[in-house]
Design a protein around this motif. Structure first.
Motif, PDB file in Angstrom:
ATOM      1  N   LYS A 104       0.825  -1.207   0.000  1.00  0.00           N
ATOM      2  CA  LYS A 104       0.000   0.000   0.000  1.00  0.00           C
ATOM      3  C   LYS A 104       0.859   1.256   0.000  1.00  0.00           C
ATOM      4  O   LYS A 104       0.591   2.218  -0.735  1.00  0.00           O
ATOM      5  N   LEU A 105       1.919   1.248   0.820  1.00  0.00           N
ATOM      6  CA  LEU A 105       2.781   2.423   0.893  1.00  0.00           C
ATOM      7  C   LEU A 105       3.543   2.652  -0.404  1.00  0.00           C
ATOM      8  O   LEU A 105       3.918   3.789  -0.717  1.00  0.00           O
ATOM      9  N   SER A 106       3.752   1.596  -1.160  1.00  0.00           N
ATOM     10  CA  SER A 106       4.453   1.730  -2.439  1.00  0.00           C
ATOM     11  C   SER A 106       3.663   2.555  -3.447  1.00  0.00           C
ATOM     12  O   SER A 106       4.221   3.056  -4.425  1.00  0.00           O
ATOM     13  N   PHE A 107       2.357   2.692  -3.213  1.00  0.00           N
ATOM     14  CA  PHE A 107       1.495   3.469  -4.114  1.00  0.00           C
ATOM     15  C   PHE A 107       0.806   4.601  -3.354  1.00  0.00           C
ATOM     16  O   PHE A 107      -0.296   5.026  -3.695  1.00  0.00           O
ATOM     17  N   ARG A 113      -2.054  11.492   2.740  1.00  0.00           N
ATOM     18  CA  ARG A 113      -1.012  11.356   3.752  1.00  0.00           C
ATOM     19  C   ARG A 113      -1.575  10.647   4.988  1.00  0.00           C
ATOM     20  O   ARG A 113      -0.895   9.821   5.610  1.00  0.00           O
ATOM     21  N   ALA A 114      -2.812  10.971   5.341  1.00  0.00           N
ATOM     22  CA  ALA A 114      -3.442  10.316   6.494  1.00  0.00           C
ATOM     23  C   ALA A 114      -3.570   8.814   6.274  1.00  0.00           C
ATOM     24  O   ALA A 114      -3.392   8.025   7.209  1.00  0.00           O
ATOM     25  N   THR A 119      -1.590   3.395   7.803  1.00  0.00           N
ATOM     26  CA  THR A 119      -0.999   2.116   7.400  1.00  0.00           C
ATOM     27  C   THR A 119       0.267   1.837   8.181  1.00  0.00           C
ATOM     28  O   THR A 119       0.491   0.713   8.663  1.00  0.00           O
ATOM     29  N   VAL A 120       1.112   2.845   8.341  1.00  0.00           N
ATOM     30  CA  VAL A 120       2.353   2.669   9.108  1.00  0.00           C
ATOM     31  C   VAL A 120       2.033   2.388  10.581  1.00  0.00           C
ATOM     32  O   VAL A 120       2.663   1.534  11.218  1.00  0.00           O
ATOM     33  N   GLU A 185       0.659  17.735   2.002  1.00  0.00           N
ATOM     34  CA  GLU A 185      -0.661  17.113   2.168  1.00  0.00           C
ATOM     35  C   GLU A 185      -0.959  16.103   1.065  1.00  0.00           C
ATOM     36  O   GLU A 185      -1.557  15.056   1.312  1.00  0.00           O
ATOM     37  N   ASP A 186      -0.522  16.392  -0.153  1.00  0.00           N
ATOM     38  CA  ASP A 186      -0.698  15.470  -1.274  1.00  0.00           C
ATOM     39  C   ASP A 186       0.565  14.631  -1.418  1.00  0.00           C
ATOM     40  O   ASP A 186       1.623  15.153  -1.788  1.00  0.00           O
ATOM     41  N   PRO A 187       0.497  13.316  -1.121  1.00  0.00           N
ATOM     42  CA  PRO A 187       1.689  12.467  -1.203  1.00  0.00           C
ATOM     43  C   PRO A 187       2.344  12.459  -2.582  1.00  0.00           C
ATOM     44  O   PRO A 187       3.537  12.164  -2.694  1.00  0.00           O
TER      45      PRO A 187
END
Length: 206
Positions: A104-107, A113-114, A119-120, A185-187
């Motif tokens: 999930k973090l890979s995308f 960001r939230a 997820t982390v 705010e926008d990853p």
């Protein structure tokens, strides 16, 4: 009719029979307790393995009564011990990582960001949960009170691995959380810290 082909799961169950005789139910319980972290398998699959071992000649089966209920107890045979020793002589394959949260973090640029922070946080919570039982077992063995204490020299190898794994996931989650907190705010607009990239490269050069 050809004999069933032994798999790594077959030999894992055979290894448990080398410790002591077990019923099928006891085998599934012990498999989950002692090997479940490194070799998770469905209970339905494990119930097939003792019968396969008997067919192969690696185990014998004996029916006994517990109260009014019969149960089958499996014991390793000499042929089984020979087969187990042969399997142990081969080094085997390395670990296979399956980590949905990392996928999930890979995308993360397609979420918020939230989302990434949650997820982390879930990954760290997983490490904490896993380590609760791990810590209890570690302390039991350290004080000489663990089950099958006579096999502590073998068991501590896996215990040390999972202790390091859980600690690594927790440390990584703390680091990843710090990185994500610094994102816009926008990853999709996030930029990697050059110093962190260099630090990762240094750690990789071990």
């Amino acid at each position: 009719m050809s004999s069933p082909r032994p798999t790594s799961t077959t030999f894992a169950v055979l290894g448990l029979l080398a410790v002591r005789p077990w019923s099928t139910y006891e085998l599934t319980q012990q498999m989950d307790r002692s090997l479940g972290r490194m070799w998770p398998r469905a209970a339905s699959k494990l119930y097939e393995e003792p019968k396969k071992l008997v067919t192969l000649g690696y185990a014998s089966a004996e029916t006994e009564n517990v109260g009014k209920r019969p149960r089958t107890v499996y014991s390793i045979t000499e042929e089984g011990r020979t087969a187990l020793a042969g399997w142990l002589a081969e080094p085997g394959e390395g670990p296979v990582v399956e980590f949905e949260q990392l996928v999930k973090l890979s995308f993360a640029e397609h979420g918020t960001r939230a989302d990434a922070l949650r997820t982390v946080a879930a990954a760290r919570a997983w490490a904490e949960r896993q380590n609760v039982e791990n810590l209890v077992a570690a302390r039991e063995y350290a004080t000489g009170e663990g089950p099958f204490q006579d096999r502590a020299a073998q068991g501590m190898l896996a215990g040390a691995f999972f202790t390091e794994l859980y600690a690594t996931v927790a440390r990584w989650a703390d680091w990843a959380s710090e990185q994500i907190e610094a994102w816009p705010e926008d990853p999709a607009d996030a930029v990697a810290d050059p110093a962190e990239l260099a630090a990762i490269a240094r750690r990789a050069d071990w």
